[in-house]
Scaffold this motif. Structure first.
Motif, short mmCIF file in Angstrom:
data_model
loop_
_atom_site.label_atom_id
_atom_site.label_comp_id
_atom_site.label_asym_id
_atom_site.label_seq_id
_atom_site.Cartn_x
_atom_site.Cartn_y
_atom_site.Cartn_z
N UNK A 3 0.87 -1.18 0.00
CA UNK A 3 0.00 0.00 0.00
C UNK A 3 0.90 1.23 0.00
N UNK A 4 0.63 2.17 -0.89
CA UNK A 4 1.40 3.41 -0.93
C UNK A 4 1.04 4.26 0.28
N UNK A 5 2.04 4.61 1.08
CA UNK A 5 1.79 5.40 2.28
C UNK A 5 2.85 6.48 2.50
N UNK A 6 3.80 6.62 1.56
CA UNK A 6 4.91 7.57 1.79
C UNK A 6 5.38 8.14 0.46
N UNK A 7 5.50 9.44 0.41
CA UNK A 7 6.07 10.15 -0.74
C UNK A 7 7.06 11.15 -0.17
N UNK A 8 8.23 11.27 -0.78
CA UNK A 8 9.24 12.23 -0.33
C UNK A 8 9.49 13.25 -1.43
N UNK A 9 9.60 14.50 -1.02
CA UNK A 9 9.86 15.59 -1.95
C UNK A 9 11.17 16.27 -1.52
N UNK A 10 12.11 16.35 -2.45
CA UNK A 10 13.38 17.02 -2.18
C UNK A 10 13.17 18.52 -2.32
N UNK A 11 13.57 19.27 -1.30
CA UNK A 11 13.41 20.73 -1.35
C UNK A 11 14.55 21.41 -0.59
N UNK A 12 14.75 22.67 -0.87
CA UNK A 12 15.84 23.41 -0.24
C UNK A 12 15.48 23.93 1.14
N UNK A 52 4.08 12.36 4.08
CA UNK A 52 4.78 13.19 3.11
C UNK A 52 6.07 13.68 3.76
N UNK A 53 7.20 13.23 3.24
CA UNK A 53 8.50 13.63 3.76
C UNK A 53 9.03 14.76 2.90
N UNK A 54 9.41 15.84 3.53
CA UNK A 54 10.05 16.97 2.85
C UNK A 54 11.51 16.90 3.25
N UNK A 55 12.38 16.67 2.29
CA UNK A 55 13.77 16.37 2.61
C UNK A 55 14.73 17.31 1.90
N UNK A 56 15.81 17.64 2.61
CA UNK A 56 16.92 18.39 2.02
C UNK A 56 18.14 17.49 2.10
N UNK A 57 18.68 17.16 0.94
CA UNK A 57 19.84 16.28 0.87
C UNK A 57 20.98 17.09 0.26
#
Length: 163
Positions: A3-12, A52-57
């Protein structure tokens, strides 16, 4: 079965992005991580079903540094004009208004978040994507069917909110 339960978006700026999704879509912040040594960060939000994960890598060697493949994310909303205005007030821009997608229809709206993420806003009272889960928590009974989506017709009157 998955089941889809997580989406991550790369942002500054994860803080700014988190504020946008919390203000516009009433998402709840679940946790926050800041790594001082690398300048990396993450904010985890939820609508109660999806994370929804908002991530800065900052490290190019990290596996998710240059993701490819995500086209857009979509939200079902109870009031398209109100949500569009909230999004505009929070720094989003209009990519394509509903009546320009399909003349005479306004159930879908395409926007771009302040971080450049393409967003679809769908009116929960008349549309949805084929196969999405039930929307009872938003006041809609019945189900969204693929035929309604693909044929460009509203879902049945029985699927509209009471009142």
């Amino acid at each position: 079965m998955g089941k889809l339960r997580h989406v991550a978006i790369k942002c500054d700026d994860v803080g700014k992005a988190a504020k946008f999704y919390k203000d516009v879509f009433d998402m709840t912040e679940m946790s926050r991580i800041d790594v001082e040594e690398t300048g990396e960060a993450a904010v985890y939000l939820s609508d109660g079903t999806m994370n929804l994960a908002l991530i800065k890598i900052t490290r190019p060697e990290f596996p998710n540094y240059t993701p490819e493949g995500l086209n857009h994310i979509g939200f079902v909303v109870t009031d398209v004009p109100e949500t569009v205005q909230k999004a505009l007030d929070s720094g989003a821009t209009v990519a394509l208004p509903g009546d320009q997608i399909r003349p005479g229809e306004d159930w879908e709206f395409k926007m771009v978040s302040p971080d450049g993420v393409a967003l679809d806003l769908y009116d929960v009272n008349g549309r949805g994507w084929p196969g999405i889960s039930s929307l009872e928590e938003l006041g809609v009974s019945g189900r969204t069917v693929a035929d309604a989506h693909l044929a460009g017709r509203s879902i049945s009157e029985s699927a509209r909110p009471a009142g």
